[in-house]
Design an enzyme around this catalytic site. Structure first.
Site, short mmCIF file in Angstrom:
data_model
loop_
_atom_site.label_atom_id
_atom_site.label_comp_id
_atom_site.label_asym_id
_atom_site.label_seq_id
_atom_site.Cartn_x
_atom_site.Cartn_y
_atom_site.Cartn_z
N GLU A 29 0.54 -1.44 -0.34
CA GLU A 29 0.19 -0.06 -0.01
C GLU A 29 0.83 1.41 -0.23
OE1 GLU A 29 -3.57 -2.34 2.59
OE2 GLU A 29 -2.25 -0.23 2.88
N LYS A 31 2.57 4.73 0.80
CA LYS A 31 2.01 5.36 2.85
C LYS A 31 1.96 7.00 2.24
CE LYS A 31 2.65 6.51 6.73
NZ LYS A 31 3.07 7.84 6.58
N ARG A 36 -1.66 10.06 10.87
CA ARG A 36 -2.57 9.02 11.20
C ARG A 36 -3.75 8.91 12.29
NH1 ARG A 36 -0.19 3.10 11.88
NH2 ARG A 36 -2.11 2.02 11.83
N ARG A 50 -2.92 9.44 16.68
CA ARG A 50 -2.35 8.41 16.55
C ARG A 50 -2.29 7.62 18.19
NH1 ARG A 50 4.09 6.11 14.52
NH2 ARG A 50 3.91 5.22 16.34
N GLU A 78 -5.13 7.52 6.31
CA GLU A 78 -3.52 8.95 6.99
C GLU A 78 -5.06 10.23 6.81
OE1 GLU A 78 0.07 9.32 7.88
OE2 GLU A 78 -0.76 7.77 7.15
N PHE A 117 -7.19 2.68 4.59
CA PHE A 117 -6.50 1.54 4.56
C PHE A 117 -7.39 0.49 5.16
CE2 PHE A 117 -3.85 4.49 6.48
CZ PHE A 117 -3.37 3.60 7.76
N ARG A 194 3.27 -4.26 16.17
CA ARG A 194 4.50 -3.34 15.07
C ARG A 194 4.64 -4.67 13.93
NH1 ARG A 194 6.62 1.33 14.67
NH2 ARG A 194 6.57 2.28 16.99
#
Length: 322
Positions: A29, A31, A36, A50, A78, A117, A194
C-alpha cells in the site's frame, strides 16, 4: 458499536527493501505523508489521532462526512491535505491547531481528505480477527456501495511487487507518497503491535555543512543547510550519528567558525517537534556533503534525520540552493 476510542493503531517496523519474489505473499500500500487517524463513524463521530487525541474540532468537514456515512464503522486512515503540487504536511499541521470559526473557514479553503486503508468494525461487527484480505474486501464494498468521493479516498493496494517499486520513485515522493507499507494478507489487526512493515522511499541530496554536534575535530552529527534566494544559509536537516571513520575524516576537514557565522547565537531545536535546544558548534560553511534522505519535507526541511554518505569535493557551497 463495540469499539470505542481510544484504540492504539496497528504499527509497522522499518525495513530496507521490499520482499523478494517468491517470499511470503504480501500486499503493498502507498504510505501517504499525513496524520495517522482512527475514525469512529457514528451518530456522534470521533476523529482520533495516533496518540488518542480528538482531532475533530480541527477538521469539522471530516466529522461531517463521518456523520453522513450512513453506516457505523471504525476506519484506519491517513489524514492529508492536498496542495498545489501534492500533499501539504505543513498546511495539515497548521490546520490541526485551529478551532471554531477559523477551523470551519480552513475546512472550506484547504479541505482535508481521508486516505482509508483498513476497517476495524462495520455495522456492529468487529473485524479485528478477520484477515486483512477480508477487511480490505469489506472496505472496497463500503466505498462501492456508498459511492464515496471526497473527502474519502481508498488507499491504493497491490500484490504486484513491480507496481510497489514504482511507488518508491522520487516523483511519487515529491507528491507526498513517502514509501510503501508491506502487509501479510492473512494478518489480523493487532492494536499497538508492529505487525506490518514499512519501507521509506530514499533519495540522495546535497547540503552545506553549517554546524556539528560534538567537537569540530570529532563530530557526532552534522547540521546541514542550503542557500535561499537571498544567499542566506537556511537549516534544512540534521544527520544521523556519524560512523567513526566518517567522523575522523570530517573532523580533519572542518574548521570552527566564529560570530560571523549566520547561525552564531541562534537557538535550534534538538529535532523535529522537539522543544529542548540543540547544543551545536558552527563550522565554516564551505564543505558540501551528499546525504541519503527520505522524502518527508516540511517547508524545505527534512523532517527525519539524513544519513551522511560522503563529501562532494566537486561542489561549492554556492552550488547548493534551496
Amino acid at each position: 458499536m463495540h469499539l470505542s476510542p481510544p484504540i492504539e493503531p496497528m504499527l509497522a517496523r522499518p525495513v530496507t527493501a521490499l520482499p523478494s519474489v517468491g517470499a511470503t505473499p504480501a500486499l503493498f500500500e502507498q504510505k501517504a505523508d499525513g496524520f495517522r487517524v482512527l475514525l469512529f463513524a457514528a451518530r456522534e463521530p470521533f476523529l482520533q489521532s495516533r496518540r488518542g487525541a480528538d482531532l475533530g474540532p480541527a477538521f469539522p468537514e471530516v466529522v461531517s462526512a463521518a456523520a453522513a456515512l450512513g453506516v457505523e464503522a471504525v476506519l484506519d486512515a491517513e489524514l492529508v491535505v492536498w496542495g498545489a503540487d501534492g500533499l501539504d504536511f505543513a498546511v495539515l499541521q497548521e490546520r490541526a491547531r485551529r478551532r471554531g470559526a477559523t477551523a470551519r473557514q480552513a475546512a472550506l479553503e484547504r479541505p482535508a481528505h481521508l486516505i482509508v486503508f483498513d476497517v476495524l468494525e462495520m455495522s456492529g461487527a468487529t473485524l479485528l480477527d478477520e484477515p486483512l484480505r477480508r477487511r480490505r474486501a469489506a472496505l472496497e464494498e463500503l466505498f462501492a456501495e456508498r459511492r464515496l468521493t471526497a473527502p474519502w479516498a481508498l488507499c491504493p493496494q497491490t500484490s504486484d511487487r513491480e507496481v510497489a517499486l514504482g511507488w518508491l520513485d522520487p516523483v511519487w515522493g515529491a507528491a507526498g507518497i513517502e514509501g510503501v507499507m508491506i502487509k501479510n494478507p492473512d494478518s489480523k489487526y493487532r492494536p499497538g503491535e508492529r505487525g506490518w512493515l514499512k519501507l521509506r522511499a530514499r533519495i540522495t541530496v546535497e547540503g552545506i555543512i553549517g554546524a556539528v554536534t560534538g567537537a569540530v575535530t570529532a563530530p557526532r552529527s552534522l547540521l546541514l543547510g542550503r542557500l535561499d534566494a537571498a544567499g542566506r544559509l537556511r537549516l534544512v536537516g540534521r544527520s544521523t550519528p556519524l560512523p567513526r571513520k566518517a567522523a575522523a575524516e570530517l573532523g580533519a576537514a572542518l574548521r570552527p567558525a566564529g560570530a560571523e557565522h549566520p547561525w552564531w547565537g541562534r537557538t535550534l531545536s534538538a529535532g523535529w517537534g522537539a522543544k529542548q535546544p540543540l547544543v551545536f558548534r558552527p563550522v565554516v560553511p564551505d564543505l558540501v556533503a551528499e546525504v541519503e534522505a527520505d522524502t518527508a519535507l516540511d517547508l524545505g526541511r527534512h523532517r527525519h534525520p539524513v544519513r551522511y554518505l560522503r563529501l562532494r569535493d566537486d561542489m561549492t557551497a554556492g552550488d547548493v540552493r534551496a
